[in-house]
Design a protein around this motif. Sequence first.
Motif, short mmCIF file in Angstrom:
data_model
loop_
_atom_site.label_atom_id
_atom_site.label_comp_id
_atom_site.label_asym_id
_atom_site.label_seq_id
_atom_site.Cartn_x
_atom_site.Cartn_y
_atom_site.Cartn_z
N GLN A 253 0.83 -1.20 0.00
CA GLN A 253 0.00 0.00 0.00
C GLN A 253 0.86 1.25 0.00
O GLN A 253 1.84 1.34 0.73
CB GLN A 253 -0.92 0.01 1.21
CG GLN A 253 -2.06 0.96 1.05
CD GLN A 253 -3.25 0.59 1.92
OE1 GLN A 253 -3.13 -0.20 2.83
NE2 GLN A 253 -4.38 1.19 1.63
N ASN A 254 0.50 2.19 -0.85
CA ASN A 254 1.19 3.48 -0.93
C ASN A 254 0.73 4.40 0.18
O ASN A 254 -0.31 4.16 0.81
CB ASN A 254 0.89 4.17 -2.27
CG ASN A 254 1.52 3.46 -3.43
OD1 ASN A 254 2.51 2.78 -3.29
ND2 ASN A 254 0.91 3.62 -4.60
N ASP A 255 1.44 5.49 0.35
CA ASP A 255 1.06 6.51 1.32
C ASP A 255 -0.28 7.15 1.00
O ASP A 255 -0.98 7.63 1.87
CB ASP A 255 2.14 7.61 1.40
CG ASP A 255 3.44 7.09 1.97
OD1 ASP A 255 3.43 6.06 2.68
OD2 ASP A 255 4.49 7.71 1.69
N ASN A 256 -0.65 7.16 -0.28
CA ASN A 256 -1.90 7.81 -0.70
C ASN A 256 -3.11 6.87 -0.64
O ASN A 256 -4.18 7.22 -1.11
CB ASN A 256 -1.75 8.41 -2.10
CG ASN A 256 -1.54 7.35 -3.17
OD1 ASN A 256 -1.59 6.15 -2.90
ND2 ASN A 256 -1.29 7.78 -4.39
N GLY A 257 -2.92 5.66 -0.09
CA GLY A 257 -4.02 4.71 0.02
C GLY A 257 -4.17 3.78 -1.16
O GLY A 257 -4.96 2.84 -1.13
N GLY A 258 -3.41 4.03 -2.22
CA GLY A 258 -3.41 3.14 -3.38
C GLY A 258 -2.42 2.00 -3.17
O GLY A 258 -1.92 1.78 -2.07
#
Length: 140
Positions: A86-91
Motif C-alpha cells: 500500500q502506498n502513502d496515498n491509500g493506493g
Amino acid sequence: MKTLYTTNATATGGRNGQVKSENGILDLEVRHPKALGGANDDFANPEMLFAAGYSACFDSALNLVIKKENIQTGQTTVTAKVHIGQNDNGGFGLAAELHATIPGVTMEVAQSLIEKAHEVCPYSNATRGNMPVTLTVSNN
C-alpha cells in the motif's frame, strides 16, 4: 515506437476471476493470494503473472546482451520477486527484485551484463521510474 508484436488478454472478475489470452493458450483462474485475504495460495494472481513475464523477458534481454558482446556463458536464469504494498496515498504499488545467475563469467562481467540487460528489457523500461527494481547477480 515501431510495434513488432501485439497480443491481448481479457480478465473477467478481477482478482477473483479468469484471465484468458486471445489465442486461448493462457486460460487461468486468478484469486487473491492468502496474504491479501484469499483462502489459500492455490491459484495464479496478477503479481505471479507479472513475475513470470518479467523474469522471462529479462532473461531474454540478458541473453541478447551476452550474444551482442560475444561472451561465452553457461545457461542463465532469472528469478523475479514481485511485491505489492500500500502506498502513502491509500493506493497500491509494486516493487521487484531480479536475481540473475550467469555462470562462467567473473562477477564483474556478470554485474555489467545484468546492468546492460536492465537497459534493454522492455519490462525494465516500462517500470523504470514507476517502481523500485533491485538487481542482484551471481555467477554460479
